[in-house]
Motif scaffolding. Structure first.
Motif, PDB file in Angstrom:
ATOM      1  N   ALA A 126      46.730  16.127  25.751  1.00 15.68           N
ATOM      2  CA  ALA A 126      45.333  15.693  25.707  1.00 15.68           C
ATOM      3  C   ALA A 126      45.185  14.410  24.906  1.00 15.68           C
ATOM      4  CB  ALA A 126      44.469  16.802  25.107  1.00 15.68           C
ATOM      5  N   ALA A 127      45.897  14.316  23.788  1.00 13.61           N
ATOM      6  CA  ALA A 127      45.848  13.090  22.978  1.00 13.61           C
ATOM      7  C   ALA A 127      46.405  11.911  23.765  1.00 13.61           C
ATOM      8  CB  ALA A 127      46.634  13.289  21.684  1.00 13.61           C
TER       9      ALA A 127
ATOM     10  N   ARG B  28      40.485  17.185  30.824  1.00 12.29           N
ATOM     11  CA  ARG B  28      40.558  18.536  31.367  1.00 12.29           C
ATOM     12  C   ARG B  28      42.027  18.957  31.400  1.00 12.29           C
ATOM     13  NH1 ARG B  28      37.956  16.816  36.896  1.00 12.29           N
ATOM     14  NH2 ARG B  28      39.408  15.124  36.372  1.00 12.29           N
ATOM     15  N   VAL B  29      42.340  20.033  30.680  1.00  9.88           N
ATOM     16  CA  VAL B  29      43.729  20.480  30.533  1.00  9.88           C
ATOM     17  C   VAL B  29      43.920  21.807  31.259  1.00  9.88           C
ATOM     18  CG1 VAL B  29      45.534  21.143  28.894  1.00  9.88           C
ATOM     19  CG2 VAL B  29      43.901  19.326  28.296  1.00  9.88           C
TER      20      VAL B  29
ATOM     21  N   LEU C 198      39.193  18.278  24.018  1.00  9.39           N
ATOM     22  CA  LEU C 198      39.766  18.603  25.327  1.00  9.39           C
ATOM     23  C   LEU C 198      38.959  19.741  25.943  1.00  9.39           C
ATOM     24  CD1 LEU C 198      41.551  21.503  25.276  1.00  9.39           C
ATOM     25  CD2 LEU C 198      43.058  20.085  23.892  1.00  9.39           C
ATOM     26  N   THR C 199      39.043  19.851  27.264  1.00 15.64           N
ATOM     27  CA  THR C 199      38.371  20.929  27.982  1.00 15.64           C
ATOM     28  C   THR C 199      39.424  21.740  28.712  1.00 15.64           C
ATOM     29  OG1 THR C 199      36.414  19.542  28.331  1.00 15.64           O
ATOM     30  CG2 THR C 199      36.661  21.473  29.738  1.00 15.64           C
TER      31      THR C 199
ATOM     32  N   VAL D 133      42.102  17.989  37.494  1.00 12.60           N
ATOM     33  CA  VAL D 133      42.303  18.057  36.045  1.00 12.60           C
ATOM     34  C   VAL D 133      42.991  16.768  35.602  1.00 12.60           C
ATOM     35  CG1 VAL D 133      42.414  20.577  35.973  1.00 12.60           C
ATOM     36  CG2 VAL D 133      44.513  19.258  36.319  1.00 12.60           C
ATOM     37  N   ASP D 134      43.037  16.561  34.284  1.00 18.48           N
ATOM     38  CA  ASP D 134      43.610  15.333  33.731  1.00 18.48           C
ATOM     39  C   ASP D 134      44.976  15.547  33.088  1.00 18.48           C
ATOM     40  OD1 ASP D 134      41.132  13.862  34.261  1.00 18.48           O
ATOM     41  OD2 ASP D 134      40.305  15.092  32.656  1.00 18.48           O
ATOM     42  N   VAL D 135      45.262  16.778  32.658  1.00 16.76           N
ATOM     43  CA  VAL D 135      46.536  17.110  32.013  1.00 16.76           C
ATOM     44  C   VAL D 135      47.031  18.433  32.579  1.00 16.76           C
ATOM     45  CG1 VAL D 135      47.741  17.599  29.845  1.00 16.76           C
ATOM     46  CG2 VAL D 135      45.850  15.954  29.877  1.00 16.76           C
TER      47      VAL D 135
END
Length: 342
Positions: free
Chosen positions: A166-167, A179-180, A211-212, A227-229
């Protein structure tokens, strides 16, 4: 990037050697003003190569390294020669504080071993994770980790990977609350191993980190951009990465074969050329190059061994973004906050 920040580049790494590495560094220099480089490798060869890249002369210094890590060399062998190889010296420059990050296109296993031994882990991190951006149908890439550093992981490892990922996504993708999700064989809560379900429970209970948690994601949704991660162990992550790369090549080769099958197909290719070029650019790994070993007390970026000039520049640009954002400090701070709340 801070005025005193330098990026150490293993100029001898990569499948295509010095010429492509220097061309990539020169391209990064043109794209990102203020970047400075410590070019590590054979001094005579680098000096000769710089003659075709005069823009690098004032922005770089040469650090001589008499040896190079072989592409198939075992990590145990490479470690014994670390202080004489371009890869080992580039990583050591980060340890010394002379460089803010190290970039290499060399042997992944040797790089992981050298980086872990030289830089050590951040406080509170049990294992490093290899993270990289992958293309999606969404507005941005998806960060995926671990991509091969750890074949087996427990719930604590997966949670740490989520915090680090997330970082990283906030830094590279410029997202305020990524979004994880955890990679799993299904989206239902009861699916997956005990480790995955336990990690999900811990992440679901966290409400204070930027983070979400989005639950589980299946393999066929990795590239959807939902999602992002995406977090997983290195065994599953490496297979997913190689499968995605193979599928991209398969699609490109299939289209090429189809367009060459007849005169009508060739005419169709000319008409659809802008669209196929867009597809080629989107799937080109050189536009998404640069995996980072997260969790170390310093930044080390792995460029793909077969990266082109564009790919090398992309990896160096990502390294610069991480330096500017002080990613190592941000990861340590997020982990402290998570553990304090837990």
């Amino acid at each position: 990037m801070a005025n005193n920040a330098w990026i150490a580049v293993d100029a001898m790494g990569g499948d295509d050697g010095l010429a492509v590495m220097l061309a990539g560094v020169a391209r990064a220099r043109r794209q990102f003003e203020g970047m400075r480089f410590l070019l590590v490798g054979d001094e005579a060869q680098i000096a000769d190569g710089l003659k075709t890249h005069p823009n690098l002369t004032a922005a770089s210094e040469i650090v001589h390294a008499p040896e190079v890590v072989g592409s198939s060399e075992k990590p145990s062998q490479a470690i014994r020669r670390a202080k004489r190889t371009s890869m080992g010296i580039a990583i050591d420059l980060v340890k010394q504080g002379r460089a803010a990050a190290a970039v290499s296109s060399g042997n992944t296993g040797a790089m992981m071993a050298m980086a872990k031994l030289s830089l050590r882990m951040l406080p509170g991190i049990d294992r490093p994770a290899l993270a990289a951006p992958m293309p999606t149908l969404g507005d941005n890439d998806v960060v995926m980790l671990d991509l091969g550093a750890n074949t087996e992981c427990d719930a604590r490892n997966l949670v740490q990977f989520a915090v680090m990922g997330a970082a990283y996504a906030r830094t590279i993708l410029d997202l305020s609350s990524p979004r994880v999700a955890l990679l799993n064989i299904g989206s239902e809560d009861q699916k997956g191993t005990d480790e995955i379900r336990e990690a999900a429970a811990q992440l679901r209970g966290d409400t204070h980190l930027p983070l979400t948690f989005a639950g589980f994601v299946e393999g066929n949704h990795i590239s959807r951009g939902e999602v992002d991660v995406i977090v997983c162990d290195g065994f599953a992550g490496n297979i997913a990465l190689k499968t995605a790369e193979g599928t991209a090549r398969f699609v490109a080769d299939l289209l090429k074969r189809a367009f060459r099958s007849s005169v009508r197909s060739k005419i169709g290719f000319l008409i659809s050329r802008p669209a196929t070029q867009l597809l080629r650019d989107h799937l080109d790994p050189n536009n998404h190059n640069g995996a980072v070993f997260l969790g170390l007390n310093g930044l080390v970026v792995k460029s793909h061994g077969g990266a082109t000039e564009l790919g090398v520049a992309t990896a160096i640009g990502n390294a610069a973004k991480m330096v500017r954002a002080d990613l190592t400090r941000r990861i340590a701070e997020d982990l402290r906050n998570f553990e304090a709340a837990a």
